[in-house]
Design an enzyme around this catalytic site. Structure first.
Site, mmCIF file in Angstrom:
data_model
loop_
_atom_site.group_PDB
_atom_site.id
_atom_site.type_symbol
_atom_site.label_atom_id
_atom_site.label_comp_id
_atom_site.label_asym_id
_atom_site.label_seq_id
_atom_site.Cartn_x
_atom_site.Cartn_y
_atom_site.Cartn_z
ATOM 1 N N ASP A 1 0.829 -1.214 0.000
ATOM 2 C CA ASP A 1 0.000 0.000 0.000
ATOM 3 C C ASP A 1 0.863 1.263 0.000
ATOM 4 O O ASP A 1 1.978 1.261 0.520
ATOM 5 C CB ASP A 1 -0.928 -0.032 1.229
ATOM 6 C CG ASP A 1 -2.078 0.943 1.104
ATOM 7 O OD1 ASP A 1 -2.350 1.412 -0.024
ATOM 8 O OD2 ASP A 1 -2.708 1.249 2.127
ATOM 9 N N HIS B 1 2.138 3.492 -9.143
ATOM 10 C CA HIS B 1 1.844 2.065 -9.356
ATOM 11 C C HIS B 1 2.989 1.403 -10.132
ATOM 12 O O HIS B 1 3.334 0.257 -9.873
ATOM 13 C CB HIS B 1 0.521 1.900 -10.117
ATOM 14 C CG HIS B 1 -0.680 2.321 -9.311
ATOM 15 N ND1 HIS B 1 -0.867 1.923 -8.006
ATOM 16 C CD2 HIS B 1 -1.743 3.100 -9.622
ATOM 17 C CE1 HIS B 1 -1.995 2.446 -7.544
ATOM 18 N NE2 HIS B 1 -2.552 3.175 -8.505
ATOM 19 N N LEU C 1 10.898 -19.758 -5.687
ATOM 20 C CA LEU C 1 9.940 -18.935 -4.930
ATOM 21 C C LEU C 1 8.589 -19.041 -5.621
ATOM 22 O O LEU C 1 8.531 -19.040 -6.851
ATOM 23 C CB LEU C 1 10.411 -17.468 -4.923
ATOM 24 C CG LEU C 1 9.475 -16.430 -4.314
ATOM 25 C CD1 LEU C 1 9.416 -16.602 -2.784
ATOM 26 C CD2 LEU C 1 9.951 -15.005 -4.626
HETATM 27 C C1 IPE Z 1 -5.449 -2.555 -0.045
HETATM 28 O O1 IPE Z 1 -5.112 -1.226 -0.213
HETATM 29 C C2 IPE Z 1 -5.489 -3.243 -1.373
HETATM 30 C C3 IPE Z 1 -4.206 -3.359 -2.055
HETATM 31 C C4 IPE Z 1 -3.016 -3.024 -1.573
HETATM 32 C C5 IPE Z 1 -4.282 -3.921 -3.360
HETATM 33 P P1 IPE Z 1 -6.237 -0.078 -0.333
HETATM 34 O O2 IPE Z 1 -5.508 1.198 -0.454
HETATM 35 O O3 IPE Z 1 -7.188 -0.426 -1.395
HETATM 36 O O4 IPE Z 1 -6.976 -0.215 1.067
HETATM 37 P P2 IPE Z 1 -7.743 0.860 1.949
HETATM 38 O O5 IPE Z 1 -8.780 1.483 1.064
HETATM 39 O O6 IPE Z 1 -6.717 1.847 2.408
HETATM 40 O O7 IPE Z 1 -8.318 0.079 3.080
HETATM 41 C C1 IPE Z 2 -1.724 0.330 -3.377
HETATM 42 O O1 IPE Z 2 -1.484 1.698 -3.414
HETATM 43 C C2 IPE Z 2 -1.989 -0.249 -4.736
HETATM 44 C C3 IPE Z 2 -3.400 -0.552 -5.025
HETATM 45 C C4 IPE Z 2 -4.358 -0.560 -4.157
HETATM 46 C C5 IPE Z 2 -3.738 -0.892 -6.403
HETATM 47 P P1 IPE Z 2 -2.676 2.761 -3.370
HETATM 48 O O2 IPE Z 2 -3.132 3.031 -4.748
HETATM 49 O O3 IPE Z 2 -3.725 2.296 -2.438
HETATM 50 O O4 IPE Z 2 -1.933 4.027 -2.794
HETATM 51 P P2 IPE Z 2 -2.462 4.996 -1.638
HETATM 52 O O5 IPE Z 2 -2.854 4.130 -0.492
HETATM 53 O O6 IPE Z 2 -3.617 5.745 -2.206
HETATM 54 O O7 IPE Z 2 -1.290 5.869 -1.312
HETATM 55 MG MG MG Z 3 -4.063 2.498 -0.456
#
Ligand code: IPE
Ligand code: IPE
Ligand code: MG
Length: 241
Positions: A17, A34, A133
Site C-alpha cells: 500500500d 503504481h 519462490l
Molecule cells: C489494499 O489497499 C489493497 C491493495 C493493496 C491492493 P487499499 O488502499 O485499497 O486499502 P484501503 O482502502 O486503504 O483500506
Molecule cells: C496500493 O497503493 C496499490 C493498489 C491498491 C492498487 P494505493 O493506490 O492504495 O496508494 P495509496 O494508499 O492511495 O497511497
Molecule cells: Mg491504499
C-alpha cells in the site's frame, strides 16, 4: 496447515500500500506510483529468494478497488498487462512460480487472457524444475468474496455427494479457499502506515504475525524487508499453547 514447529519463515504476505501517496510526494500522478510499486515487487522477490523464503503473497487489486476512478483502473490494467508481458516472463525464467488468488474472470478480456497465458506458461516451463519462490498475486481478491465462493463450492460438492456435513471442518474450509495449495502466512506486512487488513486473507492469518510500517510500498526496500524479518524473529509464536 499452521506451520507450528519450524522457525523458518516459509511464507510472507504483503499488503503493498501507499503507491498513490508516494507518487504525490514526488509530484507525479498515481500511475507513476503504481509503476514504481510494480518494480519494487521484482526487487522484493529477489530479497525473498536471498532470505530463503518459499512463498510470497501480494495484494495487488482488491474487490473494493473497483470503486476507484475509471482512469486509474484503466491504467492499472494496462500496467498489469505490461508487467506480465515483460517482467513475469523474466521471473519464470528464474524458476519463480506465479499463481493467483481472487476472481480474475472479472477483469477486461485482454488482461484476463494475459494472466491466464502466464499461468499456463509458468506451469509448462517449471514442470519438473526446482522452484525457488512461489509468488501468489491477489487480483480482484477479497476474503469475503473468497469465502462466499468457497461456501458455494462446498454446497455444490455436498449436493453431488462428494462430501457430507461430517467432513466440514477447519481443514476442509482451507482446502476450498483460493489459497488451498499454499501454507498459511508466517508474517504479514502492511506498508504505508495504515493499520488495517482491508479484506486480505482473513481466514488464513488467524495465527500470522503482523508487521506494520509507515514506509510507502515503492520505498519498501531490501533493508526494510530485513527489518521486518528481524522483528519477526524476536517474537515468540505460541499458537494459544
Ligand atoms: C489494499 O489497499 C489493497 C491493495 C493493496 C491492493 P487499499 O488502499 O485499497 O486499502 P484501503 O482502502 O486503504 O483500506
Ligand atoms: C496500493 O497503493 C496499490 C493498489 C491498491 C492498487 P494505493 O493506490 O492504495 O496508494 P495509496 O494508499 O492511495 O497511497
Ligand atoms: Mg491504499
Amino acid at each position: 496447515m499452521l506451520n507450528k514447529t519450524e522457525d523458518k519463515i516459509k511464507h510472507v504476505a504483503i499488503i503493498m500500500d501507499g503507491n498513490g501517496r508516494w507518487a504525490k510526494e514526488h509530484g507525479k500522478d498515481r500511475k507513476y506510483g503504481h509503476r514504481a510499486g510494480a518494480q519494487n515487487l521484482i526487487d522484493i522477490s529477489e530479497t525473498c529468494i536471498k532470505n530463503n523464503i518459499d512463498y510470497l503473497t501480494v495484494y495487488a487489486f482488491s474487490t473494493e478497488n473497483w470503486n476507484r476512478p475509471e482512469d486509474e483502473k484503466k491504467s492499472l490494467f494496462t500496467l498489469l498487462e505490461e508487467f506480465y508481458k515483460k517482467e513475469i516472463k523474466r521471473l519464470i525464467k528464474n524458476n519463480i512460480k506465479i499463481c493467483h488468488i481472487g476472481d480474475i474472470s472479472k477483469f477486461p478480456e485482454r488482461t484476463y487472457n494475459i494472466i491466464k497465458k502466464t499461468e499456463e506458461e509458468t506451469r509448462q516451463y517449471l514442470e519438473g524444475k526446482d522452484i525457488k519462490l512461489t509468488i501468489t498475486i491477489a487480483l480482484n481478491y477479497g476474503s469475503r468474496d473468497e469465502l462466499s465462493r468457497s461456501i458455494k463450492n462446498i454446497c455444490l460438492d455436498f449436493d453431488k455427494g462428494i462430501i457430507t456435513t461430517d467432513d466440514i471442518d477447519e481443514n476442509l474450509i482451507l482446502r476450498y479457499l483460493d489459497t488451498n495449495d499454499i501454507p498459511e502466512p508466517d508474517l504479514l506486512i502492511r506498508t504505508s502506515g495504515e493499520y488495517r487488513l482491508s479484506n486480505f486473507l482473513l481466514y488464513q492469518i488467524a495465527y500470522t504475525e503482523l508487521y506494520f510500517t509507515d514506509i510507502y510500498w515503492p520505498d519498501f526496500s531490501e533493508e526494510e524487508f530485513i527489518k521486518a524479518i528481524e522483528n519477526y524473529k524476536k517474537r515468540k509464536r505460541r499458537f494459544g499453547g
